[in-house]
Design a protein around this motif. Structure first.
Motif, PDB file in Angstrom:
ATOM      1  N   TYR A  80       0.820  -1.203   0.000  1.00  8.62           N
ATOM      2  CA  TYR A  80       0.000   0.000   0.000  1.00  8.62           C
ATOM      3  C   TYR A  80       0.863   1.266   0.000  1.00  8.62           C
ATOM      4  O   TYR A  80       0.433   2.324   0.457  1.00  8.62           O
ATOM      5  CB  TYR A  80      -0.950   0.003   1.198  1.00  8.62           C
ATOM      6  N   GLY A 132      -5.966  -0.396   4.904  1.00 11.51           N
ATOM      7  CA  GLY A 132      -4.878  -0.338   3.926  1.00 11.51           C
ATOM      8  C   GLY A 132      -3.814   0.676   4.307  1.00 11.51           C
ATOM      9  O   GLY A 132      -2.607   0.393   4.226  1.00 11.51           O
ATOM     10  N   GLY A 140      -6.934  -0.821  -3.991  1.00 11.25           N
ATOM     11  CA  GLY A 140      -6.679  -0.276  -2.668  1.00 11.25           C
ATOM     12  C   GLY A 140      -5.959   1.053  -2.700  1.00 11.25           C
ATOM     13  O   GLY A 140      -5.603   1.566  -3.767  1.00 11.25           O
TER      14      GLY A 140
END
Length: 543
Positions: A88, A135, A164
């Motif tokens: 992420y 995330g 994401g």
């Protein structure tokens, strides 16, 4: 439309801005093709790797590039950032810490930022907010795991992709701390998403990023920052002293957000706890999965459209800014220029404000015999806007509105304030003195050792200390103009600047007797024997 760069040229123009005459054509062997935006740290451009993958290349501000301590820290933070490999986080691809203008290249993410999404689509549903928190918390685990603290986690630094969120600019803000301490007009971080310890000038740690995540999540869930909007000094005061406003946040999110937004760092949850709280929330069904429906349909469509632009990435440039042939070694195949709108696209607000150099001040105008409607309008606009335009050079011309019909340059002290032309050297510079061994240097807008410079505001256990060869006055308004300061000093000069007379949000003015320059000091927090935080404006007298 054969000349349009994509089937949706309006979206392309919003995402990609043409290079301007002052933009370089190549940085570190990377040929630049378009602007992606600009912010407090510098400018961001579109380029390509040798294999043709798009990258976002950021060049730092010239003010940072000239500071040796910034360069040292930048090289250190970039080395740390290249060790971060979270799913992420946007991967750091390359860097030029030793270049004349340091730069950094990261993987290009075609999705919009959270700031853009909330501005264009409004608040997001609870399930989406929880997935985002999970995330981003995992991104913080990867960042903190290599000893880095983000320090500037905000909606503009979280990009959305179909699978994401992706956090960008991690750790690089720390390199600018040196400039914030030694330069003028800089503050690291965005006030609406800064933790109290940052606002007070104290060290930042992993919990600082957790506070920013809580503020970010509250913003995404409600559409407004949890500590409100308005002048930066007012927002910082609320961050330090008031509880967040979560009335518009869905009730089943408030408990988690309040924990993240705790005033004391030790009371905030760790990223692992945030992930677990998000996973066990009923709205996500016991698992954090970024399926096709994790975003509202309108946002997903926006991301898909942006991804569709990738085969059509523009190479439009300003002809004056790039050589006819790319320099040897430049990456990216040459393409014929594509027509694009040259109107500047909106860019995010800067995290920090740069002071206008003195030479940019408008030249002094000849005084007129009576006030013109233009001068009155300018003064009215300045009084309405106050310091909200911090960092932008602002010239306030105050004509002799009352009584003066002469043209002589010999002006008595009593009328000096009403006949002065003031140029803002800097505005809304926030400084924190940890104790009374530091002064607030007016000329440079920095902290200095006590009594080391002649024109500085100090303090002791009882209140502020006005510099010698200066007059001061406590103003009724928290946002006075230079003309109002001059008038207040002429009418009612202060004999003391006691803390008891200067609660948070109150302001006082200081005027030099020799130059008639004016400083406006707004109080953010005061403590008898602890840190004192103020916001300061400095206006030079052009007469």
């Amino acid at each position: 439309m054969p000349n349009d760069p994509t089937p949706d040229s309006s979206l392309a123009r919003a995402v990609f801005q043409p290079l301007r005459p002052d933009d370089p054509g190549e940085v570190g062997g990377y040929r630049l093709h378009a602007r992606l935006g600009a912010g407090g740290m510098g400018r961001v451009y579109l380029s390509y790797t040798p294999g043709g993958r798009p990258v976002a290349l950021k060049t730092v501000r010239p003010e940072f590039a000239q500071d040796p301590e910034f360069r040292r820290r930048f090289a250190h933070e970039v080395a740390n950032a290249r060790r971060i490999h979270g799913l992420y986080t946007a991967q750091v691809i390359d860097s030029g810490a030793d270049a004349e203008v340091p730069w950094l290249a990261t993987a290009y993410v075609p999705g919009p930022s959270l700031q853009q999404v909330v501005r264009e689509h409004g608040a997001l549903p609870v399930r989406t907010v929880l997935l985002l928190m999970g995330g981003v918390a995992e991104a913080l685990q990867a960042i903190h795991g290599v000893g880095v603290v983000h320090r500037d986690l905000k909606p503009a630094n979280v990009l959305l992709a179909a699978d994401g969120p992706l956090v960008i600019d991690f750790g690089i803000a720390r390199a600018a701390d040196a400039v914030a301490l030694t330069g003028t007009g800089f503050r690291i971080g965005s006030p609406a998403f800064m933790a109290p310890e940052q606002a007070l000038g104290r060290p930042a740690g992993p919990a600082t990023d957790v506070f920013a995540l809580g503020a970010l999540a509250a913003y995404v869930a409600s559409g407004t920052p949890p500590f409100g909007e308005g002048p930066e000094t007012a927002v910082l005061y609320r961050v330090v002293n008031e509880q967040p406003g979560l009335d518009r946040v869905p009730g089943d999110l408030r408990a988690l957000l309040l924990r993240c937004l705790a005033k004391r760092p030790e009371d905030r949850p760790a990223p692992a706890e945030i992930i677990e709280a998000a996973r066990t929330h009923p709205a996500v069904g016991g698992q954090l999965r970024f399926a096709d429906d994790w975003l509202p349909l309108g946002v997903s469509t926006d991301i898909t459209r942006r991804c569709d632009l990738r085969p059509h990435l523009p190479t439009a440039v300003s002809p004056a800014s790039v050589p006819a042939q790319a320099p040897p070694g430049s990456f990216g195949a040459p393409h014929p220029p594509t027509r694009m709108s040259t109107a500047p696209a909106p860019t995010p607000p800067a995290t920090v404000a740069a002071p206008a150099p003195p030479e940019q001040a408008k030249p002094r105008r000849r005084r007129r015999k009576r006030a013109s409607w233009r001068a009155v309008l300018v003064v009215a606009l300045v009084m309405a806007l106050g310091g909200a335009v911090g960092g932008v050079l602002l010239v306030v011309e105050a004509d002799q509105i009352l009584g003066d019909t002469g043209t002589s340059d010999d002006t008595s002290p009593d009328t000096a304030a009403s006949t002065a032309t003031y140029a803002a050297a800097y505005t809304e510079t926030v400084l924190t003195a940890p104790d009374d061994s530091y002064d607030f240097d007016i000329t440079s807008g920095t902290l200095t050792p006590a009594r080391s410079t002649p024109w500085a505001v100090g303090h002791n256990a009882d209140g502020f200390l006005s510099p010698s060869d200066s007059d001061a006055s406590i103003t009724p308004s928290g946002r006075p103009t230079p003309a109002e300061c001059g008038a207040a000093i002429d009418r009612q000069p202060a004999t003391s600047l006691a803390f008891g007379d200067l609660p948070a949000g109150r302001a006082f003015c200081v005027r030099s007797r020799s130059t008639h320059d004016i400083a406006i000091v707004r109080v953010i927090t005061v403590a008898d024997s602890g840190p004192v935080t103020i916001s300061m404006d400095y206006y030079r007298n052009g007469n």
